[in-house]
Design an enzyme around this catalytic site. Structure first.
Site, mmCIF file in Angstrom:
data_model
loop_
_atom_site.group_PDB
_atom_site.id
_atom_site.type_symbol
_atom_site.label_atom_id
_atom_site.label_comp_id
_atom_site.label_asym_id
_atom_site.label_seq_id
_atom_site.Cartn_x
_atom_site.Cartn_y
_atom_site.Cartn_z
ATOM 1 N N ASP A 274 11.783 -18.245 15.801
ATOM 2 C CA ASP A 274 11.701 -19.203 16.902
ATOM 3 C C ASP A 274 13.018 -19.973 17.058
ATOM 4 O O ASP A 274 13.031 -21.172 17.352
ATOM 5 C CB ASP A 274 10.521 -20.171 16.740
ATOM 6 C CG ASP A 274 9.751 -20.372 18.045
ATOM 7 O OD1 ASP A 274 10.322 -20.067 19.101
ATOM 8 O OD2 ASP A 274 8.609 -20.827 17.984
ATOM 9 N N HIS B 155 4.423 -16.005 25.729
ATOM 10 C CA HIS B 155 5.039 -17.123 25.013
ATOM 11 C C HIS B 155 4.469 -18.431 25.551
ATOM 12 O O HIS B 155 4.166 -18.538 26.736
ATOM 13 C CB HIS B 155 6.565 -17.085 25.206
ATOM 14 C CG HIS B 155 7.279 -18.107 24.408
ATOM 15 N ND1 HIS B 155 7.381 -19.427 24.809
ATOM 16 C CD2 HIS B 155 7.894 -18.026 23.209
ATOM 17 C CE1 HIS B 155 8.033 -20.101 23.884
ATOM 18 N NE2 HIS B 155 8.358 -19.278 22.896
HETATM 19 C C1 1DF Z 1 9.959 -26.214 22.042
HETATM 20 C C2 1DF Z 1 9.634 -25.163 21.179
HETATM 21 C C3 1DF Z 1 10.293 -25.951 23.360
HETATM 22 C C4 1DF Z 1 9.642 -23.871 21.662
HETATM 23 C C5 1DF Z 1 10.289 -24.652 23.824
HETATM 24 O O1 1DF Z 1 10.605 -24.319 25.103
HETATM 25 C C6 1DF Z 1 9.974 -23.592 22.983
HETATM 26 C C7 1DF Z 1 9.934 -27.580 21.533
HETATM 27 C C8 1DF Z 1 11.090 -25.308 25.963
HETATM 28 O O2 1DF Z 1 9.805 -27.781 20.306
HETATM 29 O O3 1DF Z 1 10.051 -28.502 22.340
HETATM 30 O O4 1DF Z 1 9.984 -22.352 23.461
HETATM 31 N N1 1DF Z 1 9.275 -22.843 20.757
HETATM 32 O O5 1DF Z 1 9.187 -21.675 21.118
HETATM 33 O O6 1DF Z 1 9.038 -23.166 19.590
HETATM 34 MN MN MN Z 2 9.312 -19.704 20.947
#
Ligand code: 1DF
Ligand code: MN
Length: 349
Positions: free
Chosen positions: A312, A186
């Site tokens: 997500d 991830h």
């Molecule tokens: C964000 C997106 C932040 C995801 C994440 O972890 C994350 C973001 C702090 O948009 O700031 O895992 N994501 O998986 O889309």
């Molecule tokens: Mn994610």
């Protein structure tokens, strides 16, 4: 754009990259940020935002990360999601000091297992581990699979600037291969010696920096020969493969050119082509990318058996995206693979 969600399609919708964390992890992050304990400007700015911003986005995500109960289930109900594959949100324990990280991975896995046990028909989980201590990580992977029933491992890209292609981390690959469970690579923000040009324009996060960092990480793993050493190992990339499927041709051409000309000491011949590893040792999800052309491209150049649905959640709780994906112009058979059967096979559901 709006699109209605079919309440009873002829497939189950399994969402495969859905984030959560125990409330205590946010408390740990608050302390790390306030006391400037982590030497990583991208981590500090990201969590200063999520922990403190009054914006609706930050507050909703903060609330929903820690909920494995009624609100999450209501959101799943509203969007026709039958099952979530849960992961400890990025960067998990990977920003903590070694001993804290090892202890917190165990705590977080137990917390998640407890949430899954309350709704075993709605949730399954991927376990966290602390790469800071690779041998302890391998043990925790084994415990989380054998004792907690987890279906794989999540690693949130680099660990304080270190990448899994370093052989010291390979007990993690060995454990996953032996247990026959996938490792979800991830994203996280690029580490401090890479993030300045991203941060200056707000590009470090999910908009772009995540994909650059995670695509780089997967390539380092491939080029280092990890899949020659662990040929049965399966990994997962989100976000339609962090753009790597788009690069297959050039990766093969330039990797071969680099090997043949002996340009780099660190670029040795591999048993297969770079694209072969991306086709045979990696699965993909469409997390964050509710866009038919990208999904069809992965189906075309990688294969319809290897790309799975992901929302997500809670970072991209966008209900209309489910309806858009329901209406993709692909065969009923491929749509069922995408939403349901590829995940059932990989995660042994
Ligand atoms: C964000 C997106 C932040 C995801 C994440 O972890 C994350 C973001 C702090 O948009 O700031 O895992 N994501 O998986 O889309
Ligand atoms: Mn994610």
């Amino acid at each position: 754009m709006s699109a209605t969600i079919n309440p009873s399609p002829d497939y189950r919708r399994i969402a495969t990259e859905e984030a959560c964390c125990p409330p205590e992890m946010l408390a740990v992050y608050r302390k790390l940020v306030e006391e400037k304990k982590v030497d990583d400007p991208a981590f500090n700015t990201m969590f200063a935002f999520y922990l403190n911003s009054p914006s609706a986005r930050a507050r909703i995500i903060n609330d929903q990360l820690v909920d494995l109960g009624e609100k999450r289930l209501a959101h799943m109900q509203a969007t026709g999601i039958d099952m979530q594959v849960l992961t400890l949100t990025s960067p998990g324990v990977q920003v903590m000091e070694k001993a804290d990280a090892v202890a917190f991975a165990t705590y977080a896995n137990d917390w998640m297992a407890d949430g899954i046990a309350r709704h075993p028909d709605r949730f399954i989980g991927l376990g966290a581990c602390a790469p800071q201590d690779p041998v302890a990580a391998a043990k925790e992977i084994e415990r989380s699979v054998k004792q907690l029933g987890f279906r794989g491992v999540v690693i949130n890209s680099h660990t304080q600037g270190e990448y899994l292609d370093d052989p010291k981390f390979w007990p993690i690959f060995e454990a996953a291969e032996a247990l026959d469970v996938p490792i979800y690579l991830h994203p996280f923000t690029p580490p401090k010696d890479m993030s300045r040009p991203f941060l200056e324009r707000g590009l470090d996060g999910a908009i772009f920096g995540f994909s650059v960092e995670t695509g780089l990480h997967m390539l380092r793993i491939i080029i280092a020969g990890v899949f020659d050493r662990f040929p049965k190992l399966q990994m997962i990339l989100g976000h339609t493969g962090e753009a790597l499927p788009f690069w297959l041709y050039r990766l093969d051409y330039m990797h071969n050119a680099g090997v043949v000309s002996k340009r780099y000491e660190s670029m040795k011949p591999l048993k297969r082509k770079v694209s072969d590893y991306l086709r045979e040792n990696v699965h993909y999800t469409n997390s964050g990318v509710a866009w038919e052309p990208s999904i069809r491209f992965v189906q075309d150049v990688i294969g319809t058996d290897r790309i799975m649905y992901a929302m997500d959640y809670p970072y991209q709780y966008a209900p209309e995206e489910v309806g858009i994906l329901d209406k993709m112009n692909i065969s009923a058979e491929d749509k069922k693979k995408f939403f349901q059967t590829n995940a059932e096979r990989l995660f042994k559901i």
